[in-house]
Each structure stands twice: as C-alpha cells, then as structure tokens.
Design a protein around this motif. Sequence first.
Motif, PDB file in Angstrom:
ATOM      1  N   LEU A  77      -4.180   2.264   1.829  1.00 51.88           N
ATOM      2  CA  LEU A  77      -3.603   3.586   2.042  1.00 51.88           C
ATOM      3  C   LEU A  77      -3.586   3.787   3.546  1.00 51.88           C
ATOM      4  CD1 LEU A  77      -2.558   6.402   1.315  1.00 51.88           C
ATOM      5  CD2 LEU A  77      -4.946   7.148   1.157  1.00 51.88           C
ATOM      6  N   TYR A  78      -2.398   3.929   4.088  1.00 45.93           N
ATOM      7  CA  TYR A  78      -2.234   4.148   5.528  1.00 45.93           C
ATOM      8  C   TYR A  78      -2.218   5.645   5.787  1.00 45.93           C
ATOM      9  CZ  TYR A  78      -0.042   4.144  10.143  1.00 45.93           C
ATOM     10  OH  TYR A  78       0.238   4.356  11.463  1.00 45.93           O
ATOM     11  N   LEU A  79      -3.181   6.131   6.554  1.00 44.24           N
ATOM     12  CA  LEU A  79      -3.298   7.564   6.821  1.00 44.24           C
ATOM     13  C   LEU A  79      -2.493   8.012   8.032  1.00 44.24           C
ATOM     14  CD1 LEU A  79      -7.067   8.223   6.065  1.00 44.24           C
ATOM     15  CD2 LEU A  79      -5.075   8.572   4.604  1.00 44.24           C
ATOM     16  N   GLY A  80      -1.752   7.116   8.630  1.00 45.34           N
ATOM     17  CA  GLY A  80      -0.875   7.496   9.726  1.00 45.34           C
ATOM     18  C   GLY A  80      -1.526   7.385  11.088  1.00 45.34           C
ATOM     19  N   TYR A  81      -0.781   7.826  12.062  1.00 43.90           N
ATOM     20  CA  TYR A  81      -1.178   7.760  13.458  1.00 43.90           C
ATOM     21  C   TYR A  81      -2.518   8.456  13.673  1.00 43.90           C
ATOM     22  CZ  TYR A  81      -0.246   7.595  18.462  1.00 43.90           C
ATOM     23  OH  TYR A  81      -0.288   7.335  19.801  1.00 43.90           O
ATOM     24  N   TRP A  82      -3.353   7.851  14.509  1.00 45.77           N
ATOM     25  CA  TRP A  82      -4.678   8.399  14.780  1.00 45.77           C
ATOM     26  C   TRP A  82      -4.974   8.287  16.266  1.00 45.77           C
ATOM     27  CZ3 TRP A  82      -9.256   5.323  15.922  1.00 45.77           C
ATOM     28  CH2 TRP A  82     -10.429   6.087  15.998  1.00 45.77           C
ATOM     29  N   ILE A  83      -5.445   9.366  16.851  1.00 44.56           N
ATOM     30  CA  ILE A  83      -5.875   9.373  18.252  1.00 44.56           C
ATOM     31  C   ILE A  83      -7.374   9.651  18.252  1.00 44.56           C
ATOM     32  CG2 ILE A  83      -5.647  10.512  20.496  1.00 44.56           C
ATOM     33  CD1 ILE A  83      -2.786  11.307  19.610  1.00 44.56           C
ATOM     34  N   ARG A  84      -8.138   8.720  18.765  1.00 41.11           N
ATOM     35  CA  ARG A  84      -9.597   8.795  18.726  1.00 41.11           C
ATOM     36  C   ARG A  84     -10.149  10.120  19.247  1.00 41.11           C
ATOM     37  NH1 ARG A  84     -13.078   4.467  18.595  1.00 41.11           N
ATOM     38  NH2 ARG A  84     -11.408   3.118  19.285  1.00 41.11           N
ATOM     39  N   ASP A  85      -9.614  10.628  20.334  1.00 39.38           N
ATOM     40  CA  ASP A  85     -10.159  11.832  20.959  1.00 39.38           C
ATOM     41  C   ASP A  85      -9.533  13.140  20.456  1.00 39.38           C
ATOM     42  OD1 ASP A  85     -11.889  10.272  22.495  1.00 39.38           O
ATOM     43  OD2 ASP A  85     -10.388  10.009  24.068  1.00 39.38           O
ATOM     44  N   CYS A  86      -8.681  13.054  19.453  1.00 38.10           N
ATOM     45  CA  CYS A  86      -8.047  14.259  18.905  1.00 38.10           C
ATOM     46  C   CYS A  86      -8.874  14.776  17.731  1.00 38.10           C
ATOM     47  CB  CYS A  86      -6.626  13.949  18.458  1.00 38.10           C
ATOM     48  SG  CYS A  86      -5.803  15.375  17.736  1.00 38.10           S
ATOM     49  N   GLY A 121       0.808  -1.209   0.000  1.00 35.26           N
ATOM     50  CA  GLY A 121       0.000   0.000   0.000  1.00 35.26           C
ATOM     51  C   GLY A 121       0.840   1.258   0.000  1.00 35.26           C
ATOM     52  N   LEU A 122       0.143   2.354   0.097  1.00 32.43           N
ATOM     53  CA  LEU A 122       0.773   3.658   0.207  1.00 32.43           C
ATOM     54  C   LEU A 122       0.640   4.135   1.645  1.00 32.43           C
ATOM     55  CD1 LEU A 122      -0.608   5.471  -2.985  1.00 32.43           C
ATOM     56  CD2 LEU A 122       1.590   4.286  -2.696  1.00 32.43           C
ATOM     57  N   SER A 123       1.599   4.933   2.077  1.00 30.92           N
ATOM     58  CA  SER A 123       1.560   5.518   3.406  1.00 30.92           C
ATOM     59  C   SER A 123       1.617   7.034   3.253  1.00 30.92           C
ATOM     60  CB  SER A 123       2.753   5.026   4.233  1.00 30.92           C
ATOM     61  OG  SER A 123       2.744   5.632   5.508  1.00 30.92           O
ATOM     62  N   ALA A 124       0.570   7.700   3.730  1.00 30.31           N
ATOM     63  CA  ALA A 124       0.501   9.164   3.680  1.00 30.31           C
ATOM     64  C   ALA A 124       1.384   9.704   4.798  1.00 30.31           C
ATOM     65  CB  ALA A 124      -0.944   9.629   3.832  1.00 30.31           C
ATOM     66  N   VAL A 125       2.608  10.084   4.469  1.00 26.72           N
ATOM     67  CA  VAL A 125       3.585  10.495   5.461  1.00 26.72           C
ATOM     68  C   VAL A 125       3.275  11.886   5.996  1.00 26.72           C
ATOM     69  CG1 VAL A 125       6.040  10.955   5.881  1.00 26.72           C
ATOM     70  CG2 VAL A 125       5.356   9.050   4.401  1.00 26.72           C
ATOM     71  N   TYR A 126       3.133  12.832   5.091  1.00 30.75           N
ATOM     72  CA  TYR A 126       2.912  14.218   5.506  1.00 30.75           C
ATOM     73  C   TYR A 126       2.370  14.994   4.324  1.00 30.75           C
ATOM     74  CZ  TYR A 126       3.795  18.582   8.003  1.00 30.75           C
ATOM     75  OH  TYR A 126       3.647  19.768   8.651  1.00 30.75           O
ATOM     76  N   THR A 127       1.458  15.907   4.579  1.00 28.19           N
ATOM     77  CA  THR A 127       0.918  16.767   3.525  1.00 28.19           C
ATOM     78  C   THR A 127       1.031  18.209   3.987  1.00 28.19           C
ATOM     79  OG1 THR A 127      -0.640  15.043   2.849  1.00 28.19           O
ATOM     80  CG2 THR A 127      -1.117  17.283   2.124  1.00 28.19           C
ATOM     81  N   PHE A 128       1.527  19.056   3.113  1.00 26.18           N
ATOM     82  CA  PHE A 128       1.573  20.479   3.436  1.00 26.18           C
ATOM     83  C   PHE A 128       1.060  21.253   2.232  1.00 26.18           C
ATOM     84  CE2 PHE A 128       5.751  18.958   2.213  1.00 26.18           C
ATOM     85  CZ  PHE A 128       6.198  19.858   1.248  1.00 26.18           C
ATOM     86  N   PHE A 129       0.445  22.404   2.515  1.00 24.47           N
ATOM     87  CA  PHE A 129      -0.175  23.172   1.448  1.00 24.47           C
ATOM     88  C   PHE A 129      -0.210  24.643   1.819  1.00 24.47           C
ATOM     89  CE2 PHE A 129      -3.381  21.295   4.190  1.00 24.47           C
ATOM     90  CZ  PHE A 129      -4.101  22.406   4.621  1.00 24.47           C
ATOM     91  N   ASP A 130      -0.478  25.452   0.818  1.00 29.06           N
ATOM     92  CA  ASP A 130      -0.591  26.897   0.989  1.00 29.06           C
ATOM     93  C   ASP A 130      -1.808  27.184   1.864  1.00 29.06           C
ATOM     94  OD1 ASP A 130      -1.052  29.625   0.748  1.00 29.06           O
ATOM     95  OD2 ASP A 130      -0.706  29.678  -1.409  1.00 29.06           O
ATOM     96  N   PRO A 131      -1.635  27.816   3.030  1.00 33.38           N
ATOM     97  CA  PRO A 131      -2.778  28.077   3.911  1.00 33.38           C
ATOM     98  C   PRO A 131      -3.836  28.981   3.278  1.00 33.38           C
ATOM     99  CG  PRO A 131      -0.794  29.135   4.768  1.00 33.38           C
ATOM    100  CD  PRO A 131      -0.371  28.290   3.599  1.00 33.38           C
TER     101      PRO A 131
END
Length: 127
Positions: free
Chosen positions: A78-87, A41-51
């Motif tokens: 597709l792995y979307l990375g670390y996830w915290i339920r309450d965040c 699969g793919l792993s979504a490491v980091y995404t950055f964009f123009d605010p």
Amino acid sequence: MPAPKIIEFFGEPWGGVTRFIEFWLADQLIGVAVTDQLEYGLSAVYTFFDPEIAERAPGVFAILTQIELARRLALPYLYLGYWIRDCQKMAYKTRFQPIEAWNGLDWQILLHQKKPPLKKEPPQSPL
C-alpha cells in the motif's frame, strides 16, 4: 457523490484501476478514499471526509481499510504517497510499519524511531 469534475480528475488513467472507497455512518456518506489498484499494490491517492467527524480519525480508518483491501486482493504493498520527513502533517504515515521510502536510488526500510523512555529518578533514601 463527488462532483463530476473531481471524478474526472481522480479517474484519469494513472496505470491502474481507480476505486472510490466510500465510508458511511448510518445513511450519511462521511468520507471517500480514492485508491488506485496497480499490479503490485494499492496507492492511496487522496482521502477526504466530513470535518465534523475528524475526532474519529477517519484518515486512519481509511488506511486500515486500504491495508485490508490489499490483503484480500493478495497485493503486497500500500503506497501512502509522497512523504516529507520534516512535515508534521505527514508524520502519521510513519505510524504504519513496516514502511519503505524512496531515497532517490532505491526503496529503503525506515526504522520506526521511538522516543527514549522517560528516566525515572532513583527513589529517595528514607534515611
């Protein structure tokens, strides 16, 4: 183009090929999704964009692009990375279904929890 130190950091050998998916609006680079291609699969490491374009939901567009890339490459995940339920800032990840989470022992499917429908008051009797 990202600064060389950023490229060096994100280009570290994590076990797959690192791709920089660029997003352009006319001739302006508006975002980059750093994505690792792994065996399954793919792993979504980091995404950055123009605010300045945040209202256009570039993060969602990046994920949809990564999903499409995974399909074209015949990769099942597709792995979307670390996830915290309450965040709250990570809650967007649960909108992409089906979703699995690691519970410490194995992967389990998370069921999308929909809010209960609003209760309608019964109509008033005309009498």
